[in-house]
Write an enzyme that holds these catalytic residues in place. Structure first.
Site, PDB file in Angstrom:
ATOM      1  N   ARG A  76      12.142-130.188 121.086  1.00  0.00           N
ATOM      2  CA  ARG A  76      12.531-128.795 120.771  1.00  0.00           C
ATOM      3  C   ARG A  76      12.000-128.415 119.384  1.00  0.00           C
ATOM      4  NH1 ARG A  76      17.120-127.609 118.740  1.00  0.00           N
ATOM      5  NH2 ARG A  76      18.347-129.151 119.892  1.00  0.00           N
ATOM      6  N   TYR A 129       5.757-102.383 125.824  1.00  0.00           N
ATOM      7  CA  TYR A 129       6.044-103.233 126.985  1.00  0.00           C
ATOM      8  C   TYR A 129       7.531-103.117 127.384  1.00  0.00           C
ATOM      9  CZ  TYR A 129       6.386-107.323 129.946  1.00  0.00           C
ATOM     10  OH  TYR A 129       6.612-108.157 131.010  1.00  0.00           O
ATOM     11  N   ASP A 212       1.698-106.593 118.728  1.00  0.00           N
ATOM     12  CA  ASP A 212       1.579-107.239 120.036  1.00  0.00           C
ATOM     13  C   ASP A 212       0.108-107.083 120.444  1.00  0.00           C
ATOM     14  OD1 ASP A 212       1.444-107.837 122.759  1.00  0.00           O
ATOM     15  OD2 ASP A 212       3.500-107.214 123.130  1.00  0.00           O
ATOM     16  N   LYS A 237      -0.921-113.770 129.776  1.00  0.00           N
ATOM     17  CA  LYS A 237      -1.991-112.861 130.173  1.00  0.00           C
ATOM     18  C   LYS A 237      -3.359-113.522 129.913  1.00  0.00           C
ATOM     19  CE  LYS A 237       1.636-110.496 131.048  1.00  0.00           C
ATOM     20  NZ  LYS A 237       2.255-109.537 130.147  1.00  0.00           N
TER      21      LYS A 237
END
Ligand SMILES: *Cc1c(COP(=O)(O)O)cnc(C)c1O
Length: 423
Positions: A76, A129, A212, A237
């Site tokens: 983690r 988005y 972004d 993407k």
């Protein structure tokens, strides 16, 4: 030894030359050419002293140095697949540091939660988005953070007017924006946002800019070069590029990313080793994929713009020199990318008929993968938007969005042609 050491001669090679080897040492893995999947939750300490030192460095109680190296603790907090992937991602944006995430939303949520406090103001571009919009409206507002939107394509005065008329300008903490905007490809001027952030910064309060960069980056737009503080990706993407993985990334200065990584380790929003490995594999072909997709998109956009059943094409490569957007395009975009939207004559019925008639191009949301996808923003990705806002931004019933893939361009055009004939 790896042929190319991190931070050494690497800088003289282009990123695409380094995606196969950078940051990985075959001696770590029995000489394996490729970095293996370090599918482990925890790491063995050589001795108790090493374990103590690793924790002290991770908690910032001790500075790492040549005599006191930091080490792997728990997946983690750190893992070789994630760390090597992060090193490789920094090369494209020329960033000091990177943090990778389980999703683009994981990257966005973690970065915003780290840098915003109750009472702060967040200025953001619209449209944005859908997942980001929901996170802002439903989660950040609950924490007492004020959200001020500005329309993509606004000039400096209009942006500042939106900020000032909110009455919350003095607590501006961050400007978060997407450029180009989805699905209209409207550009936001990065340098204008950076300038506004600087003007509202004080000696002890720096207003951050976060971009972004999912649509054009990391190949065709480099916001850090234009002064942005943070660059965020949905690696689902273009970076992943095969529509088979969900992931995200956040890049910036070492100091900012250290903070993001700390919160990431508290929230557990990091990606897993298998995803990290898949993304490294994807990065090897990032440039050839994105270049091919952009070339195909230019051919598709050219065909669409001449078709009588097409009313309007939204494509960065077609901006007119007289359009103020053209200046922004020249300044900050290295290519028009591979997202093309268009308005079809005849409204939703015609648009649906077109979508249902496609044979090679697939009807699905998402973007940036090797295969071409088509969708209807008004009824799908942007259906949750306020109808008035949607109209103002230019998302109508007749709009179709294409994410152009790596197929043969003439085959794509033939498919679009036959589907248009059925309308
Ligand atoms: C897909 C996308 C996101 C969200 O990313 P996930 O990986 O789906 O969490 C954020 N921003 C943009 C521009 C996107 O296209």
């Amino acid at each position: 030894m790896s042929k190319i050491e991190k931070g050494s001669e690497a800088e003289k090679f282009k990123p695409e030359s380094l995606m196969m080897s950078y940051g990985y040492h075959p001696e770590w893995s029995e000489g394996a050419l490729k970095c293996p999947i370090f599918q482990t939750s925890t790491f063995v300490f050589k001795n108790a002293e090493a374990g103590k030192r690793f924790f002290a460095i991770a908690h910032g109680q001790q500075a790492p140095g040549p005599a006191a190296k930091s080490g792997l603790i728990y997946s983690r907090m750190n893992n070789p697949d994630l760390e090597i992937l992060e090193d490789r991602l920094t090369l494209w944006d020329n960033a000091e540091a990177c943090a990778v995430f389980a999703s683009g939303m994981g990257a966005i949520a973690t970065a915003l939660l780290e840098f915003l406090r109750p009472g702060d103001t967040l200025l953001f571009s619209e449209p944005i988005y859908g997942g980001t919009e929901s996170f802002l409206r439903h989660v950040l507002t609950r924490l007492g953070i004020a959200m001020i939107g500005f329309k993509a394509g606004s000039n400096s005065q209009q942006m500042e007017h939106a900020l000032k008329s909110s009455g919350r300008a003095e607590r501006l903490a961050m400007i978060f924006f997407e450029t180009p905007a989805n699905p209209t490809n409207t550009l936001v001027d990065i340098e204008t946002c950076v300038d506004l952030a600087r003007r509202y910064s004080t000696k002890d309060r720096r207003v951050l800019t976060a971009v972004d960069n999912t649509f054009l980056g990391p190949l065709f737009q480099h916001p850090i070069k234009h002064g942005a503080d943070l660059v965020i990706y949905s690696a689902t993407k273009f970076i992943g590029g095969h529509s088979d993985v969900i992931a995200g990334a956040c890049l910036g200065s070492a100091g900012l990313i250290k903070r993001v990584k700390k919160l990431r380790s508290y929230l557990g929003t990091m990606c897993d080793p298998w995803t990290g490995w898949l993304l490294m594999r994807s990065l090897e072909t990032l440039k050839i994929r994105m270049a091919c997709q952009a070339e195909n998109a230019a051919a598709v956009a050219g065909f669409l713009s001449k078709h009588p059943k097409v009313e309007k094409v939204y494509y960065l490569g077609h901006l007119k020199k007289s359009d103020p957007q053209h200046k922004i395009y020249k300044k900050q975009c290295l290519s028009a990318g591979s997202m093309v939207s268009f308005d079809i004559r005849g409204g939703e019925k015609a648009a649906f008929r077109f979508l249902n008639s496609l044979r090679l191009i697939t009807l699905a949301v998402s973007l940036g993968g090797t295969e071409s996808l088509a969708e209807h923003p008004g009824a799908m990705t942007h259906s949750d938007m306020d109808p008035q806002d949607r109209k103002e931004i230019g998302i109508s019933d007749k709009m179709i969005r294409l994410s152009v893939g790596i197929e043969n361009a003439q085959d794509l055009i033939a498919d679009i042609k036959q589907a248009l004939e059925r309308v």
